[in-house]
Design a protein around this motif. Structure first.
Motif, mmCIF file in Angstrom:
data_model
loop_
_atom_site.group_PDB
_atom_site.id
_atom_site.type_symbol
_atom_site.label_atom_id
_atom_site.label_comp_id
_atom_site.label_asym_id
_atom_site.label_seq_id
_atom_site.Cartn_x
_atom_site.Cartn_y
_atom_site.Cartn_z
ATOM 1 N N MET A 198 1.214 1.637 17.899
ATOM 2 C CA MET A 198 -0.296 1.371 18.463
ATOM 3 C C MET A 198 -0.225 2.360 19.683
ATOM 4 O O MET A 198 -1.345 2.656 20.123
ATOM 5 N N THR A 200 -17.045 -0.018 14.475
ATOM 6 C CA THR A 200 -18.117 -0.292 14.141
ATOM 7 C C THR A 200 -18.618 -1.421 14.334
ATOM 8 O O THR A 200 -20.331 -1.348 14.772
ATOM 9 N N ALA A 219 -10.553 3.597 17.745
ATOM 10 C CA ALA A 219 -10.492 2.759 16.766
ATOM 11 C C ALA A 219 -10.672 3.226 15.294
ATOM 12 O O ALA A 219 -10.572 2.816 14.515
ATOM 13 N N THR A 220 -11.400 4.420 15.550
ATOM 14 C CA THR A 220 -12.345 5.044 14.320
ATOM 15 C C THR A 220 -12.666 6.793 14.244
ATOM 16 O O THR A 220 -11.692 6.537 15.438
ATOM 17 N N ASP A 239 -9.889 -6.111 10.224
ATOM 18 C CA ASP A 239 -9.218 -5.612 9.707
ATOM 19 C C ASP A 239 -8.878 -5.724 8.138
ATOM 20 O O ASP A 239 -8.283 -4.683 7.403
ATOM 21 N N PRO A 266 -10.036 1.753 10.682
ATOM 22 C CA PRO A 266 -10.006 2.956 10.165
ATOM 23 C C PRO A 266 -9.446 4.025 10.732
ATOM 24 O O PRO A 266 -8.732 5.094 9.696
ATOM 25 N N GLY A 313 -15.332 -6.386 14.297
ATOM 26 C CA GLY A 313 -14.560 -5.905 13.628
ATOM 27 C C GLY A 313 -13.852 -6.649 12.682
ATOM 28 O O GLY A 313 -13.306 -7.612 12.989
ATOM 29 N N LYS A 331 -9.059 -9.149 14.802
ATOM 30 C CA LYS A 331 -7.497 -9.217 16.102
ATOM 31 C C LYS A 331 -7.925 -10.840 16.199
ATOM 32 O O LYS A 331 -8.583 -11.652 16.544
ATOM 33 N N CYS A 364 -11.641 -7.724 21.031
ATOM 34 C CA CYS A 364 -10.729 -5.939 20.813
ATOM 35 C C CYS A 364 -11.508 -4.504 21.024
ATOM 36 O O CYS A 364 -12.253 -4.989 21.902
ATOM 37 N N ASN A 365 -11.059 -3.616 20.720
ATOM 38 C CA ASN A 365 -11.860 -2.255 20.326
ATOM 39 C C ASN A 365 -12.007 -1.663 18.982
ATOM 40 O O ASN A 365 -11.026 -1.972 18.174
ATOM 41 N N GLY A 394 -6.530 -0.410 15.513
ATOM 42 C CA GLY A 394 -7.957 -0.041 14.540
ATOM 43 C C GLY A 394 -7.823 0.757 13.509
ATOM 44 O O GLY A 394 -7.142 1.121 12.822
HETATM 45 O O1 MRU Z 1 -4.297 -4.246 16.828
HETATM 46 P P1 MRU Z 1 -4.786 -3.437 16.728
HETATM 47 O O2 MRU Z 1 -5.885 -2.850 17.973
HETATM 48 O O3 MRU Z 1 -4.986 -2.236 15.273
HETATM 49 O O4 MRU Z 1 -6.273 -4.681 16.455
HETATM 50 C C1 MRU Z 1 -7.674 -3.997 16.051
HETATM 51 C C2 MRU Z 1 -8.519 -4.937 15.595
HETATM 52 O O5 MRU Z 1 -8.243 -6.132 15.383
HETATM 53 C C3 MRU Z 1 -9.869 -4.260 15.130
HETATM 54 O O6 MRU Z 1 -10.984 -4.971 15.752
HETATM 55 C C4 MRU Z 1 -10.306 -3.949 13.903
HETATM 56 O O7 MRU Z 1 -8.920 -3.554 13.518
HETATM 57 C C5 MRU Z 1 -11.298 -2.893 13.766
HETATM 58 S S1 MRU Z 1 -11.384 -1.137 14.714
HETATM 59 C C6 MRU Z 1 -12.407 -0.762 13.728
#
Ligand code: MRU
Length: 362
Positions: free
Chosen positions: A45, A181, A175-176, A249, A51, A247, A260, A169-170, A49
């Motif tokens: 990690m 998003t 995350a992109t 996944d 994307p 967001g 999340k 979450c982020n 995120g």
């Molecule tokens: O475990 P993570 O931090 O990868 O989880 C991220 C999320 O759950 C986000 O809401 C999701 O991936 C969308 S990011 C645009």
């Protein structure tokens, strides 16, 4: 200064990612030198995120190909791309974006491999060129999500009034490839001068909200307040929240959405308090092959994420832990799915695919 989670130079074949495990205390970029590094960065990690996972995964394959240029023939290159992409899918199982990207690039390079119109070197160039398109395309999609989402939220409030939004979450630039998003929707509302305030949850156990979303909001000078995950009900009762935006996944064909851990309980609270609950996701997060959310594999992570903070144990010795990283929110709790082409409304529980083709493409 724009926040940049991913730095890619096609000319040098160089990929660097902002190590998100160290934020917000330390801003440090780590180099991804190939597919193994890409897999580790996603699994640990350092990049996260949905994307961003797919983008870094694909770019790590591009690095591998540029660093090891001696493929015997087109078939060897095709196999390397296909095998590496499939390996990267295994780094984290819940987000669909890496799998979608793996399928896309496998199909694309299969075509190039079997077409007489492309030499080995042209096949390689086509694959590498596509990376820039993917990075630019993600930012473009996020800006479209931002516009659709802001329009949708503002449609339901008095003209000229501003809104109070909760996110979890982020889902931002970190995350992109940029803009974000759900956080893109919030950025868009802010740019229009219509965001009064955003609340972000700390998002235990990994603290993406406290560490990353708070960092982005402060960076962009967006009026924001951090809350603990267990304050959501109190917030909705006392602060007149206009909407929740989160967001995704993976969105199943019926609109059930994996996101999340904690998203599901926020959706239940939103229903109880009559707060519209939106999911913001690009088309690449939608998995029409899964008919509903029960089929989504939920990643379970190490108990250390719960028992320790900054390497210091905070949980009682000897306790066992359960640490699912995601949960699934049923479509019936979702007011709308804000995508880069439209907003779909699966909240009546009917087939998301039908709804999806049914919507007005604005
Ligand atoms: O475990 P993570 O931090 O990868 O989880 C991220 C999320 O759950 C986000 O809401 C999701 O991936 C969308 S990011 C645009």
């Amino acid at each position: 200064m724009t926040l940049q989670a991913i730095k890619w130079s096609k000319a040098d074949g160089k990929l660097e990612i902002l190590d998100q495990t160290l934020l917000p205390a330390t801003t440090s970029y780590v180099q991804v030198k190939g597919v193994k590094d890409g897999w580790n960065a996603i699994n640990k990690m350092q990049v996260r995120g949905a994307p961003a996972i797919a983008i870094v995964g694909c770019l790590s394959v591009a690095v591998e190909i540029l660093q090891h240029p001696n493929y015997d023939d087109k078939n060897a290159l095709f196999r390397a791309i296909k095998d590496n992409m499939n390996y990267l899918v295994t780094a984290r199982p819940t987000a669909v974006n890496m799998k979608e990207a793996a399928d896309f690039f496998t199909e694309m390079t299969d075509y190039l491999c079997h077409s007489d119109d492309f030499t080995l070197s042209q096949m390689k160039d086509e694959f590498i060129d596509r990376m820039d398109k993917m990075l630019r395309g993600d930012v473009k999609d996020n800006k479209a999500i931002g516009r659709f989402g802001a329009d949708e939220i503002l449609r339901n409030v008095p003209e000229g009034s501003s809104v109070r939004v909760l996110t979890h979450c982020n889902t931002g630039s970190l995350a992109t490839a940029g803009y974000g998003t759900a956080l893109g929707v919030i950025r868009s509302l802010h740019e229009r001068g219509r965001l009064e305030h955003v609340y972000c949850t700390e998002t235990r156990p990994y603290n993406q909200g406290a560490r990353l979303t708070a960092y982005e909001l402060v960076h962009d000078k967006i009026p924001a307040t951090l809350i603990c995950d267990d304050m959501v009900a109190a917030l909705m009762k006392t602060k007149e929240i206009t909407a929740v935006v989160v967001g995704a996944d993976r969105v199943a064909a019926n609109g059930d959405t994996a996101n999340k851990i904690g998203t599901y309980q926020i959706a239940i609270l939103a229903k109880y308090h009559n707060v519209p609950f939106y999911v913001a996701a690009p088309l690449t997060s939608i998995d029409l092959k899964m008919s509903n959310g029960d089929q989504i594999v939920i990643e379970e992570r190490s108990e250390r994420e719960m028992t320790h903070m900054n390497d210091k144990r905070i949980a009682a010795e000897g306790i066992t832990c359960w640490n699912p990283a995601f949960d699934v929110t049923p479509a019936s709790l979702i007011t709308g799915i804000i995508m880069n082409i439209c907003v779909s409304k699966p909240s009546d529980g009917s087939d998301f695919i039908l709804k999806y083709t049914d919507v007005i493409i604005r």
